[in-house]
Design an enzyme around this catalytic site. Structure first.
Site, short mmCIF file in Angstrom:
data_model
loop_
_atom_site.label_atom_id
_atom_site.label_comp_id
_atom_site.label_asym_id
_atom_site.label_seq_id
_atom_site.Cartn_x
_atom_site.Cartn_y
_atom_site.Cartn_z
N ASP A 114 0.81 -1.22 0.00
CA ASP A 114 0.00 0.00 0.00
C ASP A 114 0.85 1.27 0.00
OD1 ASP A 114 -2.30 -1.65 0.27
OD2 ASP A 114 -1.96 -1.72 2.43
N GLN B 228 1.96 -5.87 -3.30
CA GLN B 228 2.32 -5.90 -1.88
C GLN B 228 3.67 -5.20 -1.65
OE1 GLN B 228 1.23 -9.33 -3.14
NE2 GLN B 228 -0.76 -8.42 -2.82
N HIS C 284 -4.81 -1.55 -6.57
CA HIS C 284 -4.19 -0.29 -6.98
C HIS C 284 -5.31 0.71 -7.21
CE1 HIS C 284 -0.40 -2.03 -7.48
NE2 HIS C 284 -0.44 -2.38 -8.74
P1 IMP Z 1 -2.87 -12.64 1.84
O1 IMP Z 1 -1.95 -12.13 0.82
O2 IMP Z 1 -4.31 -12.35 1.56
O3 IMP Z 1 -2.62 -14.08 2.17
O4 IMP Z 1 -2.57 -11.84 3.21
C1 IMP Z 1 -1.35 -12.01 3.92
C2 IMP Z 1 -0.90 -10.69 4.54
O5 IMP Z 1 -0.55 -9.79 3.50
C3 IMP Z 1 -1.97 -9.98 5.35
O6 IMP Z 1 -1.34 -9.29 6.43
C4 IMP Z 1 -2.56 -8.99 4.38
O7 IMP Z 1 -3.14 -7.89 5.04
C5 IMP Z 1 -1.31 -8.59 3.63
N1 IMP Z 1 -1.60 -8.11 2.27
C6 IMP Z 1 -1.91 -8.84 1.18
N2 IMP Z 1 -2.08 -8.06 0.11
C7 IMP Z 1 -1.84 -6.80 0.52
C8 IMP Z 1 -1.80 -5.56 -0.16
O8 IMP Z 1 -2.02 -5.42 -1.36
N3 IMP Z 1 -1.50 -4.48 0.62
C9 IMP Z 1 -1.21 -4.59 1.94
N4 IMP Z 1 -1.22 -5.72 2.61
C10 IMP Z 1 -1.53 -6.84 1.90
#
Ligand code: IMP
Length: 446
Positions: A13, A223, A41
């Protein structure tokens, strides 16, 4: 010709959408190399807001080829919704290409992600519940379904029948959930396959051809560094490799073709989901950053945790990604503050640490050591050059650049394309080594 990787230097983010959108102007090809619909995004063009999860923001330029690479995981339903959203806004999607070797997120992946988070209780990761972890787990377990499998109706039927039988045992016996009907899932997904087929390609070959034709390629990470499966703050990470090295694996290219790596970091720090966050701000200040920065997730709508800029994780991001330069975003969010803290080191049980510990329990015991800088107490949203910035804002940027030991090439002061200061052309300007003096000076904004 320049091939550039853009990565997030914090916990995601960071505002990569805006920076990749800006850089896409000089890119012929944009490659998204990892992650899935967990990403989000937001791009603002002439007051029109685009929320994209999988499709690279380069799609907003009519001649830019946008590739969803091998290292991604593709949720066809969400991808088709995104395509429909763009078409409704008269944005051409003919240049969208999807790797045939990307893995497909299936309904059982989402169900298992949601159920396992509940099952973990206090040990949950705080995932986006979009099925990302289970899709990558199936890839590693070698029972995943790739885009190429989805394009082959006979093979897909056969594969899915036994896979769903297997997943139903997990859903029913472990999570006490109703089983999935394999035929209904097969029919639904073959419907998606028909619509996606024209976009499916051998993506690493397309990228290779682009390299040979000396076209500019932008590799766009989703990410951020600290969410990297191997190099992030494990276990509170995602299941892919957002770091720069992931671009080669996820794009299907050799590292020798990469010319530049650009890191994007916010002027402060945010984090979504669970896990230690030493510079986190609770109370009024945290709320102020959250409100001014509109810190709510594009994908889940979750409130992001906010804190001061953390140079410990910043320096780590510079090292692990081999950053050439930084883009600092959302500087304007700090406009109203009297004083601004920067976390320069951690205190761990009385010891001063310049690196974060790999052990999550030790990381949770780290306390921030701050250096306090004066705020500028005036709006920067209108600034278009370094000369327009208040002295304190410029000093703040210089301090960050010196701490991180990389130059700042871009400063962003709002969501719109024009709310940007380009200090140095991040793609064609001089490389880091040329700007780096031995005393650590002149590495930042000049
Ligand atoms: P997952 O990717 O949904 O498995 O989430 C795993 C971790 O990554 C969690 O803490 C989510 O909040 C974080 N996360 C996944 N995608 C994003 C993103 O695009 N921005 C910020 N945090 C993310």
């Amino acid at each position: 010709m320049a091939n550039v990787i853009v990565i997030g230097a914090q916990w995601g983010d960071e505002g990569k959408g805006k920076i990749t959108d800006l850089l896409s102007r000089s890119a012929d090809v944009v490659v998204r190399y990892q992650g899935g619909v967990n990403a989000g995004h937001t791009v603002v063009v002439q007051d029109q807001i685009f929320k994209l999860h999988l499709i690279p923001s380069g799609i907003l330029y009519p001649n830019t080829e946008c590739i969803i690479g091998s290292g991604t995981v593709v949720d066809p339903k969400v991808l088709l919704e995104e395509l429909d959203q763009l078409k409704a806004l008269n944005i051409s999607t003919k240049n969208l290409l999807i790797s045939e070797t990307a893995h497909v997120t299936m309904p059982y992946h989402r169900l298992i992600d949601q159920a396992s988070e509940e099952f973990r209780g206090d040990h949950k990761i705080g995932t986006t519940k979009r099925g990302i972890g289970p899709t990558y787990a199936d890839k590693s377990e070698r029972i995943g379904i790739r885009v190429v499998d989805l394009m082959d109706p006979t093979g897909f039927r056969e594969h899915l029948r036994w896979t769903i039988e297997y997943k139903n045992v997990i859903l029913e016996k472990l999570y006490n959930l109703p089983p999935l009907d394999p035929e209904a899932v097969i029919d639904e997904y073959l419907g998606y396959a028909d619509r996606l087929r024209p976009h499916v390609v051998d993506s690493s070959m397309r990228i290779y051809e682009a390299v040979q034709q000396r076209r500019n390629i932008l590799f766009e990470g989703a990410q951020g560094t600290l969410l990297d499966l191997d190099h992030g703050t494990y276990p509170y990470v995602t299941s892919s490799n957002p770091v720069a090295g992931g671009a080669c694996v996820g794009g299907g290219v050799g590292p020798t073709i990469i010319d530049r790596v650009i890191g994007v970091a916010k002027a402060y720090t945010t984090r979504v989901g669970e896990g230690p966050f030493p510079a986190e701000l609770e109370g009024e200040l945290g709320k102020l950053l959250c409100d001014r920065g509109a810190e709510f997730g594009t994908t889940t709508g979750r409130k992001r945790r906010c804190g001061w800029f953390d140079a410990v994780i910043g320096r780590y991001a510079v090292r692990i990604n081999g950053l050439d330069c930084l883009a600092i975003t959302k500087l304007d969010v700090l406009d109203e503050l009297d004083e601004i803290n920067v976390c320069v080191a951690y205190d761990l049980d009385g010891d001063r640490c310049l690196d974060f510990p790999s052990n999550a329990r030790l990381f949770a015991r780290c306390h921030p050591i701050y250096k306090t800088l004066p705020g500028w107490k005036q709006s920067t949203a209108h600034c278009r050059s370094l000369e327009d910035l208040p002295t304190q804002a410029l000093d703040y940027l210089k301090f960050l650049a010196e701490l991180m030991e990389v130059p700042i090439a871009i400063v962003s002061l709002g969501a719109n394309r024009d709310q940007t200061i380009i200090v140095e052309d991040p793609i064609h300007g001089p490389k880091r080594a040329l700007l780096h003096d031995t005393k650590g000076q002149e590495v930042g904004v000049k």
